[in-house]
Design an enzyme around this catalytic site. Structure first.
Site, PDB file in Angstrom:
ATOM      1  N   LYS A  43      -0.721 -10.310   5.310  1.00  0.00           N
ATOM      2  CA  LYS A  43      -0.996 -10.011   3.938  1.00  0.00           C
ATOM      3  C   LYS A  43      -0.160  -8.624   3.692  1.00  0.00           C
ATOM      4  O   LYS A  43       0.122  -7.900   4.919  1.00  0.00           O
ATOM      5  CB  LYS A  43      -2.370  -9.845   3.523  1.00  0.00           C
ATOM      6  CG  LYS A  43      -3.173  -8.583   4.524  1.00  0.00           C
ATOM      7  CD  LYS A  43      -4.635  -8.521   4.266  1.00  0.00           C
ATOM      8  CE  LYS A  43      -5.331  -7.952   5.339  1.00  0.00           C
ATOM      9  NZ  LYS A  43      -6.659  -7.710   5.353  1.00  0.00           N
ATOM     10  N   ARG A 141     -18.646  -7.658   0.013  1.00  0.00           N
ATOM     11  CA  ARG A 141     -17.432  -7.531  -0.476  1.00  0.00           C
ATOM     12  C   ARG A 141     -17.122  -8.809  -1.232  1.00  0.00           C
ATOM     13  O   ARG A 141     -17.116  -9.040  -2.327  1.00  0.00           O
ATOM     14  CB  ARG A 141     -16.385  -7.193   0.585  1.00  0.00           C
ATOM     15  CG  ARG A 141     -14.890  -7.125  -0.173  1.00  0.00           C
ATOM     16  CD  ARG A 141     -13.982  -6.608   1.081  1.00  0.00           C
ATOM     17  NE  ARG A 141     -13.648  -7.368   1.686  1.00  0.00           N
ATOM     18  CZ  ARG A 141     -12.599  -7.326   2.853  1.00  0.00           C
ATOM     19  NH1 ARG A 141     -11.904  -6.124   2.934  1.00  0.00           N
ATOM     20  NH2 ARG A 141     -12.182  -8.027   3.801  1.00  0.00           N
ATOM     21  N   HIS A 170     -16.564 -11.588   7.600  1.00  0.00           N
ATOM     22  CA  HIS A 170     -15.669 -10.593   7.865  1.00  0.00           C
ATOM     23  C   HIS A 170     -16.554  -9.583   8.526  1.00  0.00           C
ATOM     24  O   HIS A 170     -17.497  -9.227   7.822  1.00  0.00           O
ATOM     25  CB  HIS A 170     -15.026 -10.186   6.676  1.00  0.00           C
ATOM     26  CG  HIS A 170     -13.922  -8.892   7.177  1.00  0.00           C
ATOM     27  ND1 HIS A 170     -12.821  -9.594   7.909  1.00  0.00           N
ATOM     28  CD2 HIS A 170     -13.591  -7.937   6.540  1.00  0.00           C
ATOM     29  CE1 HIS A 170     -11.953  -8.379   8.049  1.00  0.00           C
ATOM     30  NE2 HIS A 170     -12.414  -7.709   7.326  1.00  0.00           N
ATOM     31  N   ARG A 227      -8.593 -13.698  13.561  1.00  0.00           N
ATOM     32  CA  ARG A 227      -7.749 -13.662  12.560  1.00  0.00           C
ATOM     33  C   ARG A 227      -7.258 -12.037  12.600  1.00  0.00           C
ATOM     34  O   ARG A 227      -7.579 -11.200  11.852  1.00  0.00           O
ATOM     35  CB  ARG A 227      -8.581 -13.454  11.073  1.00  0.00           C
ATOM     36  CG  ARG A 227      -9.031 -14.753  10.434  1.00  0.00           C
ATOM     37  CD  ARG A 227      -9.540 -14.718   9.303  1.00  0.00           C
ATOM     38  NE  ARG A 227     -10.620 -13.395   8.780  1.00  0.00           N
ATOM     39  CZ  ARG A 227     -11.686 -13.562   9.089  1.00  0.00           C
ATOM     40  NH1 ARG A 227     -12.319 -14.650   9.422  1.00  0.00           N
ATOM     41  NH2 ARG A 227     -12.553 -12.323   8.916  1.00  0.00           N
ATOM     42  N   TYR A 271       8.301  21.684  -4.062  1.00  0.00           N
ATOM     43  CA  TYR A 271       7.650  21.748  -5.323  1.00  0.00           C
ATOM     44  C   TYR A 271       6.353  22.861  -4.809  1.00  0.00           C
ATOM     45  O   TYR A 271       5.583  22.593  -3.871  1.00  0.00           O
ATOM     46  CB  TYR A 271       6.878  20.590  -5.786  1.00  0.00           C
ATOM     47  CG  TYR A 271       8.097  19.583  -6.500  1.00  0.00           C
ATOM     48  CD1 TYR A 271       8.837  20.115  -7.596  1.00  0.00           C
ATOM     49  CD2 TYR A 271       8.237  18.498  -5.893  1.00  0.00           C
ATOM     50  CE1 TYR A 271       9.681  19.412  -8.137  1.00  0.00           C
ATOM     51  CE2 TYR A 271       9.217  17.732  -6.596  1.00  0.00           C
ATOM     52  CZ  TYR A 271       9.989  18.169  -7.782  1.00  0.00           C
ATOM     53  OH  TYR A 271      10.927  17.503  -8.289  1.00  0.00           O
ATOM     54  N   CYS A 318       8.440  15.206  -1.701  1.00  0.00           N
ATOM     55  CA  CYS A 318       8.813  14.863  -3.066  1.00  0.00           C
ATOM     56  C   CYS A 318       9.172  13.274  -3.223  1.00  0.00           C
ATOM     57  O   CYS A 318       8.932  12.566  -2.344  1.00  0.00           O
ATOM     58  CB  CYS A 318      10.353  15.468  -3.419  1.00  0.00           C
ATOM     59  SG  CYS A 318      10.649  17.187  -3.032  1.00  0.00           S
ATOM     60  N   MET A 319       9.186  12.806  -4.494  1.00  0.00           N
ATOM     61  CA  MET A 319       9.321  11.476  -4.833  1.00  0.00           C
ATOM     62  C   MET A 319      10.399  10.616  -3.941  1.00  0.00           C
ATOM     63  O   MET A 319      10.132   9.592  -3.406  1.00  0.00           O
ATOM     64  CB  MET A 319       9.508  11.300  -6.235  1.00  0.00           C
ATOM     65  CG  MET A 319       9.429   9.679  -6.620  1.00  0.00           C
ATOM     66  SD  MET A 319       9.731   9.375  -8.247  1.00  0.00           S
ATOM     67  CE  MET A 319       8.493  10.125  -9.072  1.00  0.00           C
ATOM     68  N   ASP A 320      11.681  11.467  -3.727  1.00  0.00           N
ATOM     69  CA  ASP A 320      12.545  10.713  -3.168  1.00  0.00           C
ATOM     70  C   ASP A 320      13.194  11.374  -1.821  1.00  0.00           C
ATOM     71  O   ASP A 320      14.061  10.858  -1.349  1.00  0.00           O
ATOM     72  CB  ASP A 320      13.739  10.368  -4.097  1.00  0.00           C
ATOM     73  CG  ASP A 320      13.131   9.964  -5.503  1.00  0.00           C
ATOM     74  OD1 ASP A 320      12.572   8.974  -5.478  1.00  0.00           O
ATOM     75  OD2 ASP A 320      13.384  10.530  -6.424  1.00  0.00           O
TER      76      ASP A 320
END
Ligand SMILES: *Cc1c(COP(=O)(O)O)cnc(C)c1O
Length: 382
Positions: A43, A141, A170, A227, A271, A318-320
């Site tokens: 997953k 869950r 689980h 699993r 920042y 930062c973002m990038d």
């Protein structure tokens, strides 16, 4: 697609070593009694690695089944030609019942609405939907909560023409070194529920419960099938209680230094001016950031590996982009830095970064975004 493509267009990328994943599968298999099946958990894009090549490598290693969280993840594997049984672990929207059945995906069921939707779609397609029953023994869950409920759900499946291929629960313990009595109570509840089905003449199919932690803790949790997820990718689910097993992390994140600034003491970085250089420093910029999955808070103690030396991430990610302090290194623009290393214990290992950021390997892996190209290798490193 996103495997390999783009690796030459960005100075930041992920390397996934499939041989390490196969090695981990062999180590885990060696812990199982003969006949115990393995369902590999792929997953969340195989925990950020890359699902199709990972699934193929695991199937080549003899893994019998796969599981994913969402329908989309299952359809992606089918579209790539993977034929092994695929279990969808999550609950599904009723409208997607036809997609599930048409793609031969096995569905987790625990409620009447799901069964009704599957039966209807199955009739429309002329196919018999495959299901695994889910029992909630302590996660709170998904799953049925009582044996009576289980019996009702199972009987409904049979009367509506669904094929019960398995039953599972689980465990709540995973990354915590939880007291085994809780898990043993979950196991006993689960086994009683399975026995109740059998007593009613219902074949529950493959009986399974163990995630990586359960697999590694004790064979008593293995049942018919295990699993594992995280252990296949090379991480111990609870690093504090054991590295005895020679698991091999399969993923590394690399970036090239795109700029270095020589700055005087007192210079702020990033920042919010959250970091200020104490002395004259060399601050290098790497072209990846939180949009690529590096936590924004990584400047609070995470390190990267620059030519074998540890260098701290400084300021807010930062973002990038992010900045590192390379004062103590002879790094140059264009040098490759290991942002998350595979080797456990090294500076900048993904596990070390997870530890300092008070999270788990799972989260750092899954956060790695689609924007980072994956380069798949098959190297044999031992
Ligand atoms: C994710 C998941 C697993 C795998 O867990 P790991 O701790 O990564 O081994 C197994 N079963 C279910 C139901 C899961 O959601």
């Amino acid at each position: 697609m996103w495997v390999d493509a783009g690796a030459r267009q960005r100075d930041a990328w992920i390397v996934v070593d499939l041989e390490s994943i196969r090695h981990n599968a062999r180590l885990l298999r060696a812990k199982l009694a003969p006949g115990v099946r393995m369902m590999a958990c792929v997953k969340a894009y195989a925990y950020g690695h890359e699902p199709v090549e990972t699934a193929r490598a695991l199937l080549a290693e003899g893994v019998e089944e796969l599981c994913v969280a969402t329908i989309e993840e299952g359809v992606l594997l089918r579209a790539a030609g993977i034929r092994a049984p695929i279990l969808i672990l999550g609950a599904f929207p009723c409208e997607s019942a036809e997609t599930l059945i048409a793609n031969d995906l096995t569905v987790t069921v625990f409620a009447e609405t799901h069964i009704t939707a599957l039966a209807k779609a199955g009739r429309a397609l002329g196919l018999s939907p495959k299901v695994h029953l889910k029992v909630d023994t302590g996660m709170t869950r998904l799953g049925v909560r009582t044996e009576d409920e289980l019996l009702d759900v199972a009987q409904l499946c049979i009367s509506r023409g669904l094929f019960i291929a398995g039953i599972y629960t689980h465990f709540a313990f995973a990354d915590e070194a939880l007291d085994e009595t809780f898990t043993d109570r979950q196991l006993a509840m689960f086994q009683n529920a399975v026995a109740r089905l059998r007593a009613a003449g219902i074949d529950p199919g493959v009986v399974h419960a163990a995630n990586s932690a359960g697999l590694l803790r004790s064979p008593s949790y293995h049942l018919d099938m295990v699993r594992p997820g995280i252990a296949l990718y090379g991480y111990h689910p609870a690093p504090q209680w054991g590295q005895a097993l020679a698991l091999r992390p399969a993923l590394s994140v690399y970036a090239r230094i795109v700029r270095i600034a020589d700055v005087p003491a007192g210079t702020s970085v990033g920042y919010g001016c959250a970091y200020t250089c104490a002395g004259a420093s060399r601050i290098a910029t790497l072209p990846l950031g939180y949009a690529d999955g590096i936590p924004r808070a990584a400047g609070r103690g995470a390190q990267v590996d620059v030519g074998g030396r540890a260098a701290p991430i400084v300021g807010r990610v930062c973002m990038d982009q992010l900045m590192i302090d390379v004062t103590e290194t002879d790094a140059r623009v264009g040098d490759v830095v290991q942002v998350y290393g595979a080797a456990l214990g090294c500076a900048g290992s993904l596990q070390a970064t997870a530890d300092v950021l008070e999270t788990i390997s799972y989260e750092l892996l899954c956060r790695l975004s689609m924007r980072l190209p994956r380069v798949i290798t098959h190297s044999v490193t031992d």
